[in-house]
Design a protein around this motif. Sequence first.
Motif, short mmCIF file in Angstrom:
data_model
loop_
_atom_site.label_atom_id
_atom_site.label_comp_id
_atom_site.label_asym_id
_atom_site.label_seq_id
_atom_site.Cartn_x
_atom_site.Cartn_y
_atom_site.Cartn_z
N THR A 75 -81.08 -76.03 -58.58
CA THR A 75 -82.52 -76.10 -59.05
C THR A 75 -83.18 -74.72 -59.28
N VAL A 76 -82.93 -74.04 -58.13
CA VAL A 76 -83.81 -72.73 -58.03
C VAL A 76 -83.18 -71.86 -59.11
N VAL A 77 -82.08 -71.84 -59.31
CA VAL A 77 -81.51 -70.84 -60.47
C VAL A 77 -81.92 -71.49 -61.91
N LEU A 78 -81.96 -72.67 -62.16
CA LEU A 78 -82.27 -73.19 -63.32
C LEU A 78 -83.83 -72.79 -63.60
N LEU A 79 -84.57 -73.08 -62.55
CA LEU A 79 -86.02 -72.62 -62.49
C LEU A 79 -86.28 -71.13 -62.89
N ILE A 80 -85.38 -70.15 -62.17
CA ILE A 80 -85.60 -68.81 -62.31
C ILE A 80 -84.96 -68.35 -63.73
N GLY A 81 -84.04 -69.29 -64.38
CA GLY A 81 -83.69 -68.71 -65.54
C GLY A 81 -84.78 -69.14 -66.60
N HIS A 82 -85.38 -70.28 -66.41
CA HIS A 82 -86.44 -70.64 -67.28
C HIS A 82 -87.89 -69.84 -67.22
N ALA A 83 -88.05 -69.57 -65.95
CA ALA A 83 -89.23 -68.67 -65.65
C ALA A 83 -88.78 -67.30 -66.23
N ALA A 84 -87.92 -66.79 -66.07
CA ALA A 84 -87.55 -65.36 -66.66
C ALA A 84 -87.72 -65.57 -68.34
N THR A 85 -86.94 -66.39 -68.97
CA THR A 85 -87.32 -66.55 -70.30
C THR A 85 -88.64 -66.53 -70.67
N ALA A 86 -89.55 -67.52 -70.08
CA ALA A 86 -90.83 -67.69 -70.43
C ALA A 86 -91.68 -66.64 -70.27
N VAL A 87 -91.39 -66.08 -69.32
CA VAL A 87 -92.53 -64.61 -68.86
C VAL A 87 -91.94 -63.37 -69.95
N ARG A 88 -90.92 -63.57 -70.17
CA ARG A 88 -90.38 -62.39 -70.88
C ARG A 88 -90.68 -62.42 -72.17
N ALA A 89 -90.75 -63.60 -72.93
CA ALA A 89 -91.15 -63.86 -74.34
C ALA A 89 -92.45 -63.05 -74.68
N PRO A 90 -93.72 -63.44 -74.16
CA PRO A 90 -94.80 -62.61 -74.50
C PRO A 90 -94.86 -61.13 -74.16
N LEU A 91 -94.22 -60.73 -73.04
CA LEU A 91 -94.01 -59.23 -72.75
C LEU A 91 -93.03 -58.67 -73.79
N SER A 92 -91.98 -59.14 -74.44
CA SER A 92 -91.20 -58.49 -75.28
C SER A 92 -91.92 -58.57 -76.71
N TYR A 93 -93.03 -59.52 -77.01
CA TYR A 93 -93.66 -59.38 -78.18
C TYR A 93 -94.71 -58.25 -78.04
N LEU A 94 -95.17 -57.94 -76.96
CA LEU A 94 -96.05 -56.97 -76.64
C LEU A 94 -95.44 -55.54 -76.62
N ALA A 95 -94.13 -55.74 -76.14
CA ALA A 95 -93.16 -54.48 -76.27
C ALA A 95 -92.95 -53.95 -77.69
N GLU A 96 -92.64 -55.16 -78.65
CA GLU A 96 -92.37 -54.80 -79.94
C GLU A 96 -93.45 -54.17 -80.64
N ALA A 97 -94.66 -54.72 -80.32
CA ALA A 97 -95.97 -54.39 -81.07
C ALA A 97 -96.16 -53.18 -80.57
N ARG A 98 -96.05 -52.58 -79.31
CA ARG A 98 -96.24 -51.29 -79.09
C ARG A 98 -95.19 -50.10 -79.95
N ILE A 99 -93.84 -50.63 -79.83
CA ILE A 99 -93.00 -49.79 -80.73
C ILE A 99 -93.21 -49.66 -82.14
N ASP A 100 -93.64 -50.79 -82.70
CA ASP A 100 -93.55 -50.90 -84.14
C ASP A 100 -95.20 -50.05 -84.51
N GLY A 101 -96.12 -50.48 -83.51
CA GLY A 101 -97.36 -49.63 -83.88
C GLY A 101 -97.17 -48.17 -83.72
N ARG A 102 -96.35 -47.56 -82.74
CA ARG A 102 -96.17 -46.32 -82.86
C ARG A 102 -95.53 -45.77 -84.17
N HIS A 103 -94.32 -46.61 -84.33
CA HIS A 103 -93.67 -46.21 -85.61
C HIS A 103 -94.76 -46.12 -86.62
N ARG A 104 -95.38 -47.27 -86.99
CA ARG A 104 -96.19 -47.42 -88.24
C ARG A 104 -97.23 -46.20 -88.37
#
Length: 617
Positions: A75-104
């Motif tokens: 159960t802990v492994v499943l929760l860690i997997g879901h939590a990592a995915t959930a937290v990583r999604a908005p952080l990935s969006y922010l990271a993409e925005a920073r990279i694309d913003g600098r590129h533009r």
Amino acid sequence: MSSILVASVRVRVELLVRLPWVGPGLLAALVGLTVLASVVPAATAATVGWLIDRLTDADPDHLLSAAAPALSAYTVVLLIGHAATAVRAPLSYLAEARIDGRHRAELSRLAAGSPTIDALERPEVQALIRTARADPESFMDGTPGAGVLAQLNLIGRSLALATSALVLAAYAWWTVPLLVVPAVVLHQLRWHEGRQRRRVWRNVPMPSMRADLWSDALVSPAEGKEIRVFGLGEWAIDRIDRHLRPAYDPLWPMDRRILAATWQQLVAVLVPLGIVYVVVAVDAARGGAPVAVATAALVAGTGVFEAFDDAPQATLNAITCVRAFTRVRAELAGGGAVPPPAPEPAGTRPEPPLIRFEGVGFRYPGTESVVLDGLDLQVRPGELLAIVGVNGAGKSTLIKLLAGLYEPTAGRITADGRDLADIGPAAWRARLSVVFQDFVRYHLSAADNVALGNALAVPDMAAVVGAARDAGFDAVVSRLPGGWDTPLARARDGGVDLSGGQWQQVVLARALYALRTGAQVLVLDEPTAHLDVRTERDVFDRLAAHRGAASVILISHRLSTVRRADRIVLVSGGRITEDGTHEELIAAGGTYASMFAIQAQRFQRGFDDRLEEGELT
């Protein structure tokens, strides 16, 4: 296959070098979450095996208590997997925005910092900019941010592959190459398919740009008048279709071929995975391996293929964008923003320079037609010089050369004996103010539209008001609903539209603001074409008042106005053919005298030669 693998590695490295653009804190969080998510598949396989082991060995009366530790771990492994995915999604969006913003930002700085505009006028460069701007319009367009994050995902999947392979090796070493090799081959097949799509897509940007012109026209208020009056709606839609079909049609046959060959990928997955599943199941049934170990091996086998389940399209799209940017930088000759000029010492204002065109020749890039041919011209400090000539004589081109927007193909232009190329575009343009015939109507406030005449200077409202008064724009401002804060665009809240003549007063004020904040040379290309004769005379009087403090170069088709200039030159055949005061040129009886006589007759018959679009009410 090896060349494809090498190409795959090379393009991934090109993207990964941009990973630090996200910032150290965000990068550390993303890397940590990626590593954490990468061990989830192997941890899942191990905890499932542990759970099965506890269930098979436990006393039926104490089944729940025996399985509780393993179930909790799972159960802990499943929760860690879901939590990592959930937290990583908005952080990935922010990271993409920073990279694309600098590129533009770098792309915008590159385009704006190009000393001349000749490269920007070429269709192939515009197509490269469209590809490089990181603004996806289709599934084949991409951004560097998405590509960089895809590489980080791939690193995580590689770690997941390694941990899953360890679980498999714990059962039998031969299962690792049996599953990993076809997984690698499958990934490379997908990579090859993506490259095929990209090859077909290379010819799409140009027709897409043509289609975009008509798409924008259909929703633009400016073009909307003619589209409705002339009934161009369906015609424009047909044009869009005609441009896009040749671009997209080649994709469909290729996609049908790829779809028809997907059975090969299915076989590449099912055959090795099926072999491992059958062998493991039979072995467990015969008692050769514990059920727990067999279960862990089955789960880990699926994890091997999931590690290679990334679509290569995001990577290929991103690298296409990045390489287009690299080509744009090469086309714009060195790139980088033009450095701002060094500020003048406080309280100093140099005298207007002596400007010379020395044997200047010019032809537009990609053409053989000579616009200027050995032109010689002198602009004396503080004089009001008028340049006249028939349409197409090269008057506007001469001004673009003076502004450094093009470089002469022959000869040179000097200021006080120094070549403009040696002075540098930033330093020279700080001394120059130009009103172009095709001036830009910025959707900004009235004050900002005027202050744009010198964007490097600290905004000076007193200078804005004074420049507006000199241009006759102050009377218009007094009628604006929000005064100086009124946006000059009906599409903006509280905004208004101005007439052509009123806009001409805006850009005149813009140029005069530049004079008030340091410019020494004022160039006006047909600055009063939308004004009536009386308003034009008033504007000319105000311009004449700046003689001495600045040199004024005026291009106008109205000879009744330019007659009051200090000196008039006639451009014909790419050269200066007549030079003198109005009285001297009339006395000479040449082309200027003939043109003046024709205009005088038109004026006597009531022609105003004014272009107008309707007044602000």
